[in-house]
Motif scaffolding. Structure first.
Motif, PDB file in Angstrom:
ATOM      1  N   HIS A 147       0.840  -1.201   0.000  1.00 42.06           N
ATOM      2  CA  HIS A 147       0.000   0.000   0.000  1.00 42.06           C
ATOM      3  C   HIS A 147       0.873   1.248   0.000  1.00 42.06           C
ATOM      4  N   SER A 148       0.632   2.167  -0.921  1.00 41.75           N
ATOM      5  CA  SER A 148       1.298   3.472  -0.955  1.00 41.75           C
ATOM      6  C   SER A 148       2.822   3.295  -0.939  1.00 41.75           C
ATOM      7  N   MET A 149       3.511   3.772   0.101  1.00 39.31           N
ATOM      8  CA  MET A 149       4.953   3.565   0.193  1.00 39.31           C
ATOM      9  C   MET A 149       5.301   2.081   0.086  1.00 39.31           C
ATOM     10  N   GLY A 150       4.447   1.233   0.640  1.00 41.58           N
ATOM     11  CA  GLY A 150       4.677  -0.205   0.577  1.00 41.58           C
ATOM     12  C   GLY A 150       4.590  -0.774  -0.823  1.00 41.58           C
ATOM     13  N   SER A 151       4.022  -0.008  -1.769  1.00 38.53           N
ATOM     14  CA  SER A 151       3.985  -0.493  -3.155  1.00 38.53           C
ATOM     15  C   SER A 151       5.395  -0.599  -3.724  1.00 38.53           C
ATOM     16  N   PHE A 152       6.316   0.289  -3.293  1.00 33.83           N
ATOM     17  CA  PHE A 152       7.712   0.174  -3.723  1.00 33.83           C
ATOM     18  C   PHE A 152       8.322  -1.144  -3.246  1.00 33.83           C
ATOM     19  N   LEU A 153       7.956  -1.559  -2.040  1.00 32.53           N
ATOM     20  CA  LEU A 153       8.498  -2.799  -1.488  1.00 32.53           C
ATOM     21  C   LEU A 153       7.902  -4.016  -2.192  1.00 32.53           C
ATOM     22  N   ALA A 154       6.609  -3.933  -2.503  1.00 38.78           N
ATOM     23  CA  ALA A 154       5.966  -5.054  -3.203  1.00 38.78           C
ATOM     24  C   ALA A 154       6.592  -5.271  -4.575  1.00 38.78           C
ATOM     25  N   THR A 155       6.831  -4.192  -5.314  1.00 37.35           N
ATOM     26  CA  THR A 155       7.454  -4.356  -6.635  1.00 37.35           C
ATOM     27  C   THR A 155       8.913  -4.766  -6.502  1.00 37.35           C
ATOM     28  N   TYR A 156       9.583  -4.251  -5.478  1.00 39.00           N
ATOM     29  CA  TYR A 156      10.982  -4.628  -5.240  1.00 39.00           C
ATOM     30  C   TYR A 156      11.104  -6.138  -5.011  1.00 39.00           C
ATOM     31  N   ILE A 157      10.225  -6.684  -4.194  1.00 45.91           N
ATOM     32  CA  ILE A 157      10.258  -8.123  -3.923  1.00 45.91           C
ATOM     33  C   ILE A 157       9.816  -8.914  -5.150  1.00 45.91           C
ATOM     34  N   ALA A 158       8.726  -8.495  -5.776  1.00 44.77           N
ATOM     35  CA  ALA A 158       8.211  -9.229  -6.940  1.00 44.77           C
ATOM     36  C   ALA A 158       9.195  -9.217  -8.101  1.00 44.77           C
ATOM     37  N   ASP A 159      10.054  -8.207  -8.157  1.00 48.31           N
ATOM     38  CA  ASP A 159      11.030  -8.079  -9.227  1.00 48.31           C
ATOM     39  C   ASP A 159      12.317  -8.853  -8.949  1.00 48.31           C
ATOM     40  N   SER A 160      12.505  -9.287  -7.699  1.00 46.29           N
ATOM     41  CA  SER A 160      13.791  -9.884  -7.337  1.00 46.29           C
ATOM     42  C   SER A 160      13.712 -11.325  -6.861  1.00 46.29           C
ATOM     43  N   VAL A 161      12.534 -11.793  -6.462  1.00 46.36           N
ATOM     44  CA  VAL A 161      12.396 -13.171  -5.991  1.00 46.36           C
ATOM     45  C   VAL A 161      11.139 -13.790  -6.598  1.00 46.36           C
ATOM     46  N   ASP A 162      10.907 -15.037  -6.270  1.00 43.91           N
ATOM     47  CA  ASP A 162       9.784 -15.774  -6.847  1.00 43.91           C
ATOM     48  C   ASP A 162       8.505 -15.508  -6.057  1.00 43.91           C
ATOM     49  N   VAL A 163       7.537 -14.850  -6.696  1.00 47.00           N
ATOM     50  CA  VAL A 163       6.217 -14.680  -6.100  1.00 47.00           C
ATOM     51  C   VAL A 163       5.167 -15.146  -7.103  1.00 47.00           C
ATOM     52  N   ALA A 164       3.999 -15.498  -6.594  1.00 47.15           N
ATOM     53  CA  ALA A 164       2.930 -15.985  -7.461  1.00 47.15           C
ATOM     54  C   ALA A 164       2.118 -14.844  -8.065  1.00 47.15           C
ATOM     55  N   GLY A 165       2.219 -13.650  -7.486  1.00 48.54           N
ATOM     56  CA  GLY A 165       1.481 -12.495  -7.967  1.00 48.54           C
ATOM     57  C   GLY A 165       1.661 -11.355  -6.981  1.00 48.54           C
ATOM     58  N   TYR A 166       1.180 -10.169  -7.374  1.00 47.73           N
ATOM     59  CA  TYR A 166       1.339  -9.029  -6.483  1.00 47.73           C
ATOM     60  C   TYR A 166       0.179  -8.051  -6.605  1.00 47.73           C
ATOM     61  N   ILE A 167      -0.020  -7.302  -5.507  1.00 47.16           N
ATOM     62  CA  ILE A 167      -1.109  -6.326  -5.417  1.00 47.16           C
ATOM     63  C   ILE A 167      -0.508  -4.966  -5.081  1.00 47.16           C
ATOM     64  N   LEU A 168      -0.900  -3.954  -5.827  1.00 46.15           N
ATOM     65  CA  LEU A 168      -0.502  -2.578  -5.551  1.00 46.15           C
ATOM     66  C   LEU A 168      -1.748  -1.773  -5.203  1.00 46.15           C
ATOM     67  N   GLU A 169      -1.754  -1.233  -4.008  1.00 47.01           N
ATOM     68  CA  GLU A 169      -2.905  -0.466  -3.510  1.00 47.01           C
ATOM     69  C   GLU A 169      -2.494   0.992  -3.326  1.00 47.01           C
ATOM     70  N   SER A 170      -3.255   1.907  -3.930  1.00 49.12           N
ATOM     71  CA  SER A 170      -2.916   3.334  -3.887  1.00 49.12           C
ATOM     72  C   SER A 170      -1.434   3.541  -4.207  1.00 49.12           C
TER      73      SER A 170
END
Length: 273
Positions: A147-170
């Motif tokens: 969420h918000s600032m946390g969207s940077f962290l979600a994309t950072y993780i999704a771009d660097s390790v194996d995830v099944a999907g990701y959600i970006l909120e605001s």
């Protein structure tokens, strides 16, 4: 409103240009918190955990175990997020067969340390490693939700390790575009942001262009902090073949989990993945 803007423009023209400095210390809003036993959570078994980071900080974490769950969601909150503020989020996830992992970033709540850009990225990695290797149950596919600032962290993780999907909120596209949109166009010749390099470098557009996993983006129609057009831009840039963009009518920056459309979007996303 127009009169106020004209007065401000006149003031800036008389007084000269204004520089607004944004440092790492301005980018975070840590608070102390209370313990999990003062926050009863129904439908879940709550595990109050500690995570040791690679730079020797200790993070407070909650793992919400749900019977019959087959997926794990790691939630990365925004600037002012604390696990103690997570009731609306938990309620939104309550009927889904998923486990939920949350952390308080370093310097937030009972977590040690001081928040910095590199520090919270280290926290995000530590949460992922916990989910991958050290949960009390088998995690199943791992998703990240920011969420918000946390969207940077979600994309950072999704771009660097194996995830099944990701959600970006605001979500935020990039810091430079975001700060420009904080100032009316009429005032931009008179206002300059002096942003610390570590903050200015944060960008969601470039990683989103590389991530092909399923994507859900949720934004609020009335969000004046991260306008919905940022969500639209990220959705457009994503190469994912499974991507959804949800615009919540009357939704603002911090209240989206309280809307039924938010919960429905989670059900649709996880039902398809």
């Amino acid at each position: 409103m127009k009169n106020k803007i004209l007065v401000l423009v006149l003031f800036l023209m008389i007084g000269g240009c204004t520089t607004i400095e944004i440092s790492e210390s301005d980018a975070f809003d840590p608070h102390v918190t209370i313990s999990a036993d003062q926050f009863p959570i129904h439908s879940y078994t709550l595990h109050d955990l500690k995570i040791e980071t690679e730079d020797n900080e200790t993070l407070d974490a909650w793992f919400l175990e749900r019977e019959g769950a087959n997926k794990t969601i790691i939630y990365y909150g925004g600037n002012g997020f604390l696990m103690m503020k997570s009731r609306p989020l938990i309620n939104a996830y309550a009927d889904l067969p998923v486990h939920l992992l949350m952390i308080d970033y370093r310097g937030y709540g009972r977590s040690t340390g001081e928040p910095t850009v590199d520090g919270v990225k280290t926290d995000a990695k530590a949460a992922y490693q916990l989910a991958k290797n050290n949960l009390p149950v088998e995690p199943g596919p791992i998703y990240v939700h920011g969420h918000s600032m946390g969207s940077f962290l979600a994309t950072y993780i999704a771009d660097s390790v194996d995830v099944a999907g990701y959600i970006l909120e605001s979500p935020i596209t990039d810091v430079d575009s975001w700060t420009k949109r904080l100032v009316p166009a009429l005032l931009r010749p008179f206002v300059r942001f002096d942003i610390e390099d570590s903050i200015k470098a944060q960008n969601n557009i470039e990683p989103v262009k590389r991530i092909k996993e399923p994507l859900l983006i949720i934004g609020g129609e009335q969000d004046e902090i991260t306008p919905f057009r940022m969500a639209e831009e990220l959705h457009e840039k994503s190469p994912s073949r499974e991507k959804s963009l949800v615009r919540i009518e009357n939704g603002n920056h911090n209240d989206l989990p309280t809307f039924s459309a938010y919960k429905s979007s989670l059900i649709d996303f996880f039902g398809d993945n």
